[in-house]
Each structure stands twice: as structure tokens, then as C-alpha cells.
Design a protein around this motif. Structure first.
Motif, PDB file in Angstrom:
ATOM      1  N   ALA A 133       0.833  -1.197   0.000  1.00 24.03           N
ATOM      2  CA  ALA A 133       0.000   0.000   0.000  1.00 24.03           C
ATOM      3  C   ALA A 133       0.868   1.248   0.000  1.00 24.03           C
ATOM      4  N   GLN A 134       1.943   1.242   0.766  1.00 28.00           N
ATOM      5  CA  GLN A 134       2.831   2.390   0.802  1.00 28.00           C
ATOM      6  C   GLN A 134       3.525   2.582  -0.534  1.00 28.00           C
ATOM      7  N   THR A 135       3.858   1.499  -1.196  1.00 28.92           N
ATOM      8  CA  THR A 135       4.545   1.591  -2.480  1.00 28.92           C
ATOM      9  C   THR A 135       3.666   2.256  -3.520  1.00 28.92           C
ATOM     10  N   GLU A 153      22.428  -1.374  15.285  1.00 31.87           N
ATOM     11  CA  GLU A 153      22.326  -2.824  15.268  1.00 31.87           C
ATOM     12  C   GLU A 153      21.195  -3.222  14.337  1.00 31.87           C
ATOM     13  N   ILE A 154      21.351  -4.391  13.722  1.00 32.93           N
ATOM     14  CA  ILE A 154      20.278  -4.880  12.856  1.00 32.93           C
ATOM     15  C   ILE A 154      19.073  -5.174  13.740  1.00 32.93           C
ATOM     16  N   TYR A 155      17.926  -4.732  13.323  1.00 35.68           N
ATOM     17  CA  TYR A 155      16.707  -4.941  14.099  1.00 35.68           C
ATOM     18  C   TYR A 155      15.813  -5.973  13.415  1.00 35.68           C
ATOM     19  N   ARG A 156      15.648  -5.817  12.106  1.00 26.20           N
ATOM     20  CA  ARG A 156      14.867  -6.771  11.305  1.00 26.20           C
ATOM     21  C   ARG A 156      15.495  -6.893   9.928  1.00 26.20           C
ATOM     22  N   LEU A 157      15.243  -8.052   9.315  1.00 25.36           N
ATOM     23  CA  LEU A 157      15.695  -8.300   7.952  1.00 25.36           C
ATOM     24  C   LEU A 157      14.557  -8.973   7.209  1.00 25.36           C
ATOM     25  N   TYR A 158      14.161  -8.374   6.100  1.00 29.32           N
ATOM     26  CA  TYR A 158      13.090  -8.929   5.268  1.00 29.32           C
ATOM     27  C   TYR A 158      13.702  -9.412   3.961  1.00 29.32           C
ATOM     28  N   PHE A 159      13.169 -10.493   3.440  1.00 31.96           N
ATOM     29  CA  PHE A 159      13.618 -11.052   2.172  1.00 31.96           C
ATOM     30  C   PHE A 159      12.382 -11.483   1.395  1.00 31.96           C
ATOM     31  N   ASP A 160      12.277 -11.088   0.125  1.00 33.58           N
ATOM     32  CA  ASP A 160      11.161 -11.565  -0.690  1.00 33.58           C
ATOM     33  C   ASP A 160      11.513 -11.502  -2.170  1.00 33.58           C
ATOM     34  N   ASP A 161      10.669 -12.162  -2.962  1.00 32.13           N
ATOM     35  CA  ASP A 161      10.871 -12.182  -4.410  1.00 32.13           C
ATOM     36  C   ASP A 161       9.670 -11.574  -5.139  1.00 32.13           C
ATOM     37  N   GLN A 162       8.995 -10.625  -4.506  1.00 31.44           N
ATOM     38  CA  GLN A 162       7.774 -10.037  -5.069  1.00 31.44           C
ATOM     39  C   GLN A 162       7.975  -8.650  -5.678  1.00 31.44           C
ATOM     40  N   GLU A 207       4.773  -4.509 -11.517  1.00 33.84           N
ATOM     41  CA  GLU A 207       3.725  -4.776 -12.507  1.00 33.84           C
ATOM     42  C   GLU A 207       2.370  -4.274 -12.012  1.00 33.84           C
ATOM     43  N   GLU A 208       2.048  -4.534 -10.759  1.00 29.66           N
ATOM     44  CA  GLU A 208       0.787  -4.099 -10.173  1.00 29.66           C
ATOM     45  C   GLU A 208       0.671  -2.573 -10.173  1.00 29.66           C
ATOM     46  N   SER A 209       1.782  -1.884  -9.972  1.00 32.14           N
ATOM     47  CA  SER A 209       1.754  -0.416  -9.936  1.00 32.14           C
ATOM     48  C   SER A 209       1.408   0.186 -11.285  1.00 32.14           C
ATOM     49  N   ALA A 210       1.532  -0.570 -12.361  1.00 32.22           N
ATOM     50  CA  ALA A 210       1.229  -0.077 -13.692  1.00 32.22           C
ATOM     51  C   ALA A 210      -0.237  -0.215 -14.074  1.00 32.22           C
ATOM     52  N   LYS A 211      -1.016  -0.895 -13.233  1.00 26.25           N
ATOM     53  CA  LYS A 211      -2.420  -1.113 -13.536  1.00 26.25           C
ATOM     54  C   LYS A 211      -3.259   0.118 -13.210  1.00 26.25           C
ATOM     55  N   ILE A 212      -4.317   0.273 -13.959  1.00 27.02           N
ATOM     56  CA  ILE A 212      -5.251   1.368 -13.716  1.00 27.02           C
ATOM     57  C   ILE A 212      -6.081   1.008 -12.504  1.00 27.02           C
ATOM     58  N   ASN A 213      -6.177   1.905 -11.555  1.00 30.30           N
ATOM     59  CA  ASN A 213      -6.877   1.649 -10.315  1.00 30.30           C
ATOM     60  C   ASN A 213      -8.331   2.112 -10.323  1.00 30.30           C
ATOM     61  N   GLY A 214      -8.837   2.495 -11.464  1.00 30.61           N
ATOM     62  CA  GLY A 214     -10.225   2.947 -11.549  1.00 30.61           C
ATOM     63  C   GLY A 214     -10.414   4.386 -11.108  1.00 30.61           C
TER      64      GLY A 214
END
Length: 166
Positions: free
Chosen positions: A27-29, A142-151, A157-164
Motif C-alpha cells: 500500500a505504501q509503495t 544494530e540490525i533490528y529486522r531483515l526482510y527477504f522476498d521475491d515479489q 507490474e501491479e503499480s502499472a495497472k489502472i486503479n479505476g
């Protein structure tokens, strides 16, 4: 998306928190105006040093050494709880090919004591994303959290769609 927190989380809560983070990050993106994205914050020297060392180790010595080394910055981390994260990343790396570099996606600063860096991590066959959250309770980061994803490609791609919207 792989999520790791310093606190031990039960599997059901882990899934809920992972989905919540993914949804809020998504949502933030899509809601971020172009002007905010065009003005990056200044780099935080201690943090970027840790991240650069992480990626050098990730490339030369592998996932396990890179993860364990960065979490040495936090005395509360239990190294046995890192095994799942290491296994997920290694499984993904076997499919996406050799590491070829990184590019900063975004840096966000909640305060002078909590900062986030998100990177597009380039591999031969597919990009992945690493997001590092650092916390400075007193004098040292210090490291607090680490996130890893492949999305990251799906989000783009989703950001390029028309949101109505008109």
C-alpha cells in the motif's frame, strides 16, 4: 516473503505479521508520490557500512556467513532462529542464479534511531529484495529486522495497472 524479527514468533502469528507487512508495504509503495521517491535521504554511514559488508560476504562466502555476521551487531539475536531464513534464501538462490549486484530501492528514516534500507538484489535469472531495518538504542547501530522476498517484480507490474481513478 520471508520475515525475521528478533522476537521469537509462533508460526500462526508469524504468517499474520508477514501478510500484514506485505500488505502495508504494498500500500505504501503504490501511494507514494513521485516527488517523495525522487528525494532520497542522506546515507547513514554506520548502517551502509554494515550493508556493504553484508553483500560482499553474501557474494563471496554465502548466505549463512552474511546473515550470521550482520546479526552479530545485535546481542539479543539467537543464531539458531536464523536457520530458517538462511535455508529460504539459499533455496531461492539455487533457483535464481549467481549474485550480480545490488541497487538501492528506497531508504526511509523514522527517526535518528530507526532506519530502513531496501535493495533490489540482482541475480542472473531473477531479482529479489532485501530490506534491512536498523535501530540505534544508544550509540551503535544494530540490525533490528531483515526482510527477504521475491515479489518486487510483481509489485512493479501491479503499480502499472489502472486503479479505476479518474
Amino acid at each position: 516473503m520471508q520475515y525475521f524479527s528478533l522476537k521469537t514468533i509462533k508460526p500462526a502469528l508469524f504468517i499474520v505479521l508477514t501478510c500484514a507487512f506485505y500488505s502495508s508495504a504494498r500500500a505504501q509503495t503504490t501511494a507514494t508520490p513521485a516527488t517523495a521517491a525522487a528525494k532520497p535521504a542522506a546515507a547513514v554511514t554506520g548502517v551502509t557500512t554494515y550493508i556493504d559488508k553484508f553483500f560482499k560476504t553474501y557474494e563471496k562466502d554465502g548466505t549463512s556467513r552474511a546473515i550470521i555476521n550482520i546479526f552479530k551487531t545485535n546481542p539479543l539475536v539467537d543464531s539458531t532462529s536464523l536457520r530458517g531464513l538462511i535455508a529460504k534464501i539459499d533455496t531461492t538462490r539455487a533457483l535464481i542464479g549467481l549474485y550480480v549486484g545490488k541497487e538501492l530501492i528506497v531508504q526511509r528514516k523514522a527517526s535518528n534511531s530507526l532506519i530502513l534500507y531496501s535493495y533490489l538484489v540482482k541475480h542472473q535469472n531473477q531479482p529479489v529484495r532485501f530490506t534491512f531495518m536498523f535501530y540505534k538504542p544508544k550509540n551503535d547501530w544494530e540490525i533490528y529486522r531483515l526482510y527477504f522476498d521475491d515479489q518486487v517484480d510483481n509489485e512493479l507490474e501491479e503499480s502499472a495497472k489502472i486503479n479505476g481513478k479518474p
